[in-house]
Design an enzyme around this catalytic site. Structure first.
Site, mmCIF file in Angstrom:
data_model
loop_
_atom_site.group_PDB
_atom_site.id
_atom_site.type_symbol
_atom_site.label_atom_id
_atom_site.label_comp_id
_atom_site.label_asym_id
_atom_site.label_seq_id
_atom_site.Cartn_x
_atom_site.Cartn_y
_atom_site.Cartn_z
ATOM 1 N NE ARG A 174 13.829 37.190 -7.353
ATOM 2 C CZ ARG A 174 12.678 36.637 -6.978
ATOM 3 N NH1 ARG A 174 11.706 37.413 -6.575
ATOM 4 N NH2 ARG A 174 12.500 35.332 -7.015
ATOM 5 N NE ARG A 178 24.003 33.499 2.743
ATOM 6 C CZ ARG A 178 23.341 32.660 1.946
ATOM 7 N NH1 ARG A 178 23.987 31.790 1.209
ATOM 8 N NH2 ARG A 178 22.032 32.691 1.881
ATOM 9 N NE ARG A 251 12.531 37.644 -21.614
ATOM 10 C CZ ARG A 251 12.757 37.628 -22.925
ATOM 11 N NH1 ARG A 251 11.945 38.245 -23.750
ATOM 12 N NH2 ARG A 251 13.811 37.010 -23.402
ATOM 13 N NE ARG A 282 15.128 28.845 -13.749
ATOM 14 C CZ ARG A 282 14.647 29.639 -12.809
ATOM 15 N NH1 ARG A 282 15.412 30.020 -11.812
ATOM 16 N NH2 ARG A 282 13.408 30.076 -12.822
ATOM 17 C CD GLU A 302 12.793 27.999 -16.043
ATOM 18 O OE1 GLU A 302 12.781 27.131 -15.171
ATOM 19 O OE2 GLU A 302 12.935 29.217 -15.794
ATOM 20 C CE1 TYR A 350 10.441 37.035 -9.958
ATOM 21 C CE2 TYR A 350 11.925 38.895 -10.241
ATOM 22 C CZ TYR A 350 11.702 37.548 -10.245
ATOM 23 O OH TYR A 350 12.744 36.698 -10.530
ATOM 24 C CG ASP A 352 9.625 34.596 -4.348
ATOM 25 O OD1 ASP A 352 9.614 34.150 -5.502
ATOM 26 O OD2 ASP A 352 10.654 35.048 -3.801
#
Ligand code: FAD
Ligand code: UDP
Length: 370
Positions: A174, A178, A251, A282, A302, A350, A352
């Site tokens: 995901r 770069r 999860r 996070r 979290e 999963y 988005d």
């Protein structure tokens, strides 16, 4: 001709349910949307605290490459120019994410793409991975062992409660890798946060549609079924079939919200704690999603949680075992007349937000024979 009060009963007021309800209403159908929660929007729901839109179920950043989906959401609410650029904190060392030339410079002091590529290639060669079979091998073959050890292993094993060698490779794919100095977490052409929060998007989608909140489909199934000709079910697929093949695993997460008398706590919306010891993954500082200038700030830690039946199912665990069980449920679902299954929980994917919207639009068109 229909004898029932509604054409569609939509179970779940998340994005899938909202898009379906909107599209069916547009086509002249009468919809009833129910949700067991006390609000619409599913996991995109925001709560306003001291003028800050707090993403109650985890940070949500909208991104897509699909112009049709971008135009679609923008027809309900305007989006700001927020670009997600999380920072990783590894025992006090800071690294830019996703993995890019800034990260490589911070990690190895390499200054050119060529130097970075050479460094990564040498680490891949040392690890001797040719055909990555799991998340660990996939991660090392993308960015080498140093980045894997400092920025991926600890975070991922906390997040999923499983060893990286036992996790599917697709999870890490995901993230972009770069060789430019570009901290944009997404490669997609369009990105942003709805101005005024996600509630505006969901309220726009459900405008003029009857919604009943605090209603659990399974508590009153027969009476609810009797209300509508067809059902759009966006809850958990295993729950629909009374868990007859066992529980699909998830999860879960615990969100620890804290309001602080501080204008700017961490200087960024998202800071990931990538070591294995810090118990949270996070910290989200919500005001930065909308460039907020409020006096106070609200942060959310979290904490990943082991999921047990009855807890909020956040992330489907798409490993082989669960995918096998899911396929059994899907077979049953294909043969239930007048029920459309869709969304993250019913498709055990999963997804988005843009993918859920895309999937709802495709299913609507197919359903209406367009
Ligand atoms: P949901 O939003 O889960 O909605 C399903 C609804 O159905 C819920 O409101 C639930 O209460 C209701 N329901 C279930 N069972 C019943 C029942 N029996 N009776 C009545 N109601 C019921 N996507 C992005 O694009 N960008 C991000 O940054 C991002 N971040 C995320 C962070 C986290 C922590 C999580 C968990 C997800 C994130 N996502 C993100 C994914 C996004 O949340 C989903 O793609 C989207 O919300 C899924 O919409 P949905 O309608 O399928 O499901
Ligand atoms: N990940 C990581 N380190 C990070 C951020 C992400 O190793 O600092 C891995 C982790 O396995 C995570 C996956 O990349 O589950 C996908 O990250 P993303 O930010 O897309 O996860 P989400 O926002 O869906 O929780």
């Amino acid at each position: 001709m229909t004898n029932k009060e509604f054409d569609y009963l939509i179970v779940g007021a998340g994005l899938f349910g909202c898009v379906w309800a909107h599209e069916a209403t547009k086509r002249g159908k009468k919809c009833l949307v129910i949700d067991r929660r006390e609000h619409i929007g599913g996991n995109t729901y925001c709560e306003n605290v001291e003028g800050i839109n707090v993403h109650k179920y985890g940070a949500h950043i909208f991104h897509t490459n699909d112009k049709e989906i971008w135009d679609y959401v923008n027809s309900f609410v305007e989006f700001n120019r927020y670009t997600n650029s999380p920072v990783a904190n590894y025992y006090g060392e800071f690294y830019n994410l996703p993995f890019n030339m800034n990260t490589f410079y911070q990690m190895w002091k390499v200054r050119t793409p060529e130097e970075a590529q050479a460094k990564i290639q040498s680490q891949i060669a040392e690890a001797n991975i040719t055909d990555p079979q799991n998340l660990e091998e996939q991660a090392i073959s993308l960015v080498g062992t140093d980045i894997y050890e400092k920025l991926i292993k600890g975070y991922t094993e906390k997040q999923w409660g499983r060893k990286c060698v036992d996790l599917p490779a697709f999870i890490i794919k995901r993230l972009p890798v770069r060789f430019t100095f570009d901290n944009n977490y997404f490669n997609d052409r369009y990105q942003g946060i709805p101005i005024g929060g996600y509630n505006k998007l969901n309220e726009g989608l459900l405008e003029g549609i009857e919604v009943r909140l605090g209603v659990d489909y399974f508590k009153d199934r027969e009476a609810l079924d009797a209300l509508a000709e067809q059902i759009v079910y966006t809850g958990k697929i295993d729950e629909y079939f009374d868990f007859q093949f066992g529980y699909l695993e998830y999860r879960s997460l615990r969100f620890d919200h804290e309001l602080l008398d501080n204008q700017n706590y961490q200087g960024n919306a998202v800071v990931n704690y990538t070591d294995a010891e810090t118990p949270f993954t996070r910290i989200i500082e919500h005001k930065h999603f909308e460039f907020g200038t409020q006096e106070k700030t609200l942060i959310t830690r979290e904490y990943p949680q082991e999921w047990t039946h009855g807890q909020e199912p956040y992330y489907p665990v798409n490993d082989d075992k669960n995918d096998r069980v899911f396929r059994e449920y899907r077979k049953l679902a294909e043969n239930v007349p007048n029920v459309i299954f869709g969304g993250r929980l019913a498709e055990y994917r999963y997804y988005d937000m843009h993918q859920v919207i895309g999937s709802a639009l495709v299913k609507v068109r197919k359903h209406f024979g367009e």
